[in-house]
Every structure is written in C-alpha cells, then in structure tokens.
Motif scaffolding. Structure first.
Motif, PDB file in Angstrom:
ATOM      1  N   GLU A  41       0.832  -1.213   0.000  1.00  0.00           N
ATOM      2  CA  GLU A  41       0.000   0.000   0.000  1.00  0.00           C
ATOM      3  C   GLU A  41       0.868   1.266   0.000  1.00  0.00           C
ATOM      4  N   THR A  42       1.936   1.248   0.766  1.00  0.00           N
ATOM      5  CA  THR A  42       2.845   2.391   0.815  1.00  0.00           C
ATOM      6  C   THR A  42       3.540   2.584  -0.529  1.00  0.00           C
ATOM      7  N   ILE A  43       3.955   1.495  -1.157  1.00  0.00           N
ATOM      8  CA  ILE A  43       4.597   1.574  -2.467  1.00  0.00           C
ATOM      9  C   ILE A  43       3.628   2.158  -3.492  1.00  0.00           C
ATOM     10  N   ASN A  44       2.372   1.746  -3.440  1.00  0.00           N
ATOM     11  CA  ASN A  44       1.376   2.300  -4.362  1.00  0.00           C
ATOM     12  C   ASN A  44       1.171   3.797  -4.139  1.00  0.00           C
ATOM     13  N   LEU A  45       1.180   4.231  -2.885  1.00  0.00           N
ATOM     14  CA  LEU A  45       1.069   5.662  -2.595  1.00  0.00           C
ATOM     15  C   LEU A  45       2.288   6.425  -3.124  1.00  0.00           C
ATOM     16  N   LEU A  46       3.459   5.834  -2.998  1.00  0.00           N
ATOM     17  CA  LEU A  46       4.662   6.465  -3.529  1.00  0.00           C
ATOM     18  C   LEU A  46       4.612   6.556  -5.052  1.00  0.00           C
ATOM     19  N   ARG A  47       4.057   5.541  -5.700  1.00  0.00           N
ATOM     20  CA  ARG A  47       3.874   5.592  -7.163  1.00  0.00           C
ATOM     21  C   ARG A  47       2.948   6.741  -7.553  1.00  0.00           C
ATOM     22  N   ARG A  48       1.844   6.897  -6.807  1.00  0.00           N
ATOM     23  CA  ARG A  48       0.926   8.009  -7.080  1.00  0.00           C
ATOM     24  C   ARG A  48       1.636   9.347  -6.900  1.00  0.00           C
ATOM     25  N   ALA A  49       2.414   9.464  -5.840  1.00  0.00           N
ATOM     26  CA  ALA A  49       3.142  10.706  -5.576  1.00  0.00           C
ATOM     27  C   ALA A  49       4.160  10.975  -6.694  1.00  0.00           C
ATOM     28  N   TYR A  50       4.852   9.945  -7.138  1.00  0.00           N
ATOM     29  CA  TYR A  50       5.820  10.088  -8.230  1.00  0.00           C
ATOM     30  C   TYR A  50       5.131  10.614  -9.488  1.00  0.00           C
ATOM     31  N   ALA A  66      -1.470  18.952  -4.089  1.00  0.00           N
ATOM     32  CA  ALA A  66      -2.114  17.665  -4.368  1.00  0.00           C
ATOM     33  C   ALA A  66      -1.580  16.576  -3.436  1.00  0.00           C
ATOM     34  N   LEU A  67      -0.282  16.603  -3.163  1.00  0.00           N
ATOM     35  CA  LEU A  67       0.309  15.619  -2.242  1.00  0.00           C
ATOM     36  C   LEU A  67      -0.193  15.814  -0.821  1.00  0.00           C
ATOM     37  N   ALA A  68      -0.366  17.058  -0.410  1.00  0.00           N
ATOM     38  CA  ALA A  68      -0.913  17.324   0.930  1.00  0.00           C
ATOM     39  C   ALA A  68      -2.333  16.779   1.041  1.00  0.00           C
ATOM     40  N   ALA A  69      -3.127  16.978  -0.003  1.00  0.00           N
ATOM     41  CA  ALA A  69      -4.489  16.450   0.002  1.00  0.00           C
ATOM     42  C   ALA A  69      -4.479  14.920   0.039  1.00  0.00           C
ATOM     43  N   MET A  70      -3.565  14.304  -0.723  1.00  0.00           N
ATOM     44  CA  MET A  70      -3.460  12.845  -0.723  1.00  0.00           C
ATOM     45  C   MET A  70      -3.039  12.336   0.652  1.00  0.00           C
ATOM     46  N   ALA A  71      -2.096  13.028   1.299  1.00  0.00           N
ATOM     47  CA  ALA A  71      -1.644  12.624   2.632  1.00  0.00           C
ATOM     48  C   ALA A  71      -2.773  12.721   3.643  1.00  0.00           C
ATOM     49  N   ALA A  72      -3.565  13.798   3.570  1.00  0.00           N
ATOM     50  CA  ALA A  72      -4.698  13.951   4.489  1.00  0.00           C
ATOM     51  C   ALA A  72      -5.722  12.850   4.260  1.00  0.00           C
ATOM     52  N   GLU A  73      -5.929  12.492   3.011  1.00  0.00           N
ATOM     53  CA  GLU A  73      -6.881  11.434   2.670  1.00  0.00           C
ATOM     54  C   GLU A  73      -6.449  10.079   3.228  1.00  0.00           C
ATOM     55  N   THR A  74      -5.166   9.786   3.188  1.00  0.00           N
ATOM     56  CA  THR A  74      -4.678   8.493   3.662  1.00  0.00           C
ATOM     57  C   THR A  74      -4.631   8.412   5.179  1.00  0.00           C
TER      58      THR A  74
END
Length: 83
Positions: A41-50, A66-74
């Motif tokens: 799951e963490t690797i997939n989040l890193l792929r999205r961030a990349y 966008a990354l801040a919003a993704m971090a808040a969502e997770t």
C-alpha cells in the motif's frame, strides 16, 4: 539510483530511478522499497506521488498541494464516516 553514464545535474530523491544525459527520472525502485520492508500500500502511494511530481505536468506548488491532500486522505480512519 542513477543509470551508468548518466550526467546528474540535480539531487535524486531516494528510491527514484533516473537515466540519461542529463539524467531524468524514470520511475521508482519498487524492488529496493520491498527489500527495505515497505508495504504494498505504501509503495502504491509512492507511485501516485511520483506520477504527480514527475508525469502529470503540475507545477511544484500544484504538486505539493495535491500531495498534501493525498496525505490527508490516507490519514483518515477507514470504515468510519468523517462526521
């Protein structure tokens, strides 16, 4: 990780693979992440961030937002409403 013969003009973030002259990012080193114990799951989040940072054509400010919003969502608890 930089490919052989690459000319690196800027810092390379951890686990980002790059190649070329000048070096350009080409993905993340998922095998290295797995070896270090990162969960799928963490690797997939890193792929999205990349993708946000390097492939979607966003400015740095847009990508950080966008990354801040993704971090808040997770960080939200799963299975419960946000009421």
């Amino acid at each position: 990780m930089a490919g052989g013969g690459s000319i690196v003009l800027r810092d390379i973030p951890p686990y980002v693979m790059c190649n070329g002259n000048p070096a350009e990012p080409h993905g993340i080193n998922t095998e290295g992440l797995k070896r270090r114990g990162f969960e799928a799951e963490t690797i997939n989040l890193l792929r999205r961030a990349y993708r946000m940072l390097y492939k979607e054509g966003m400015t740095t400010v847009e990508a950080v937002s966008a990354l801040a919003a993704m971090a808040a969502e997770t960080r939200r608890p799963r299975g419960r409403s946000a009421c």
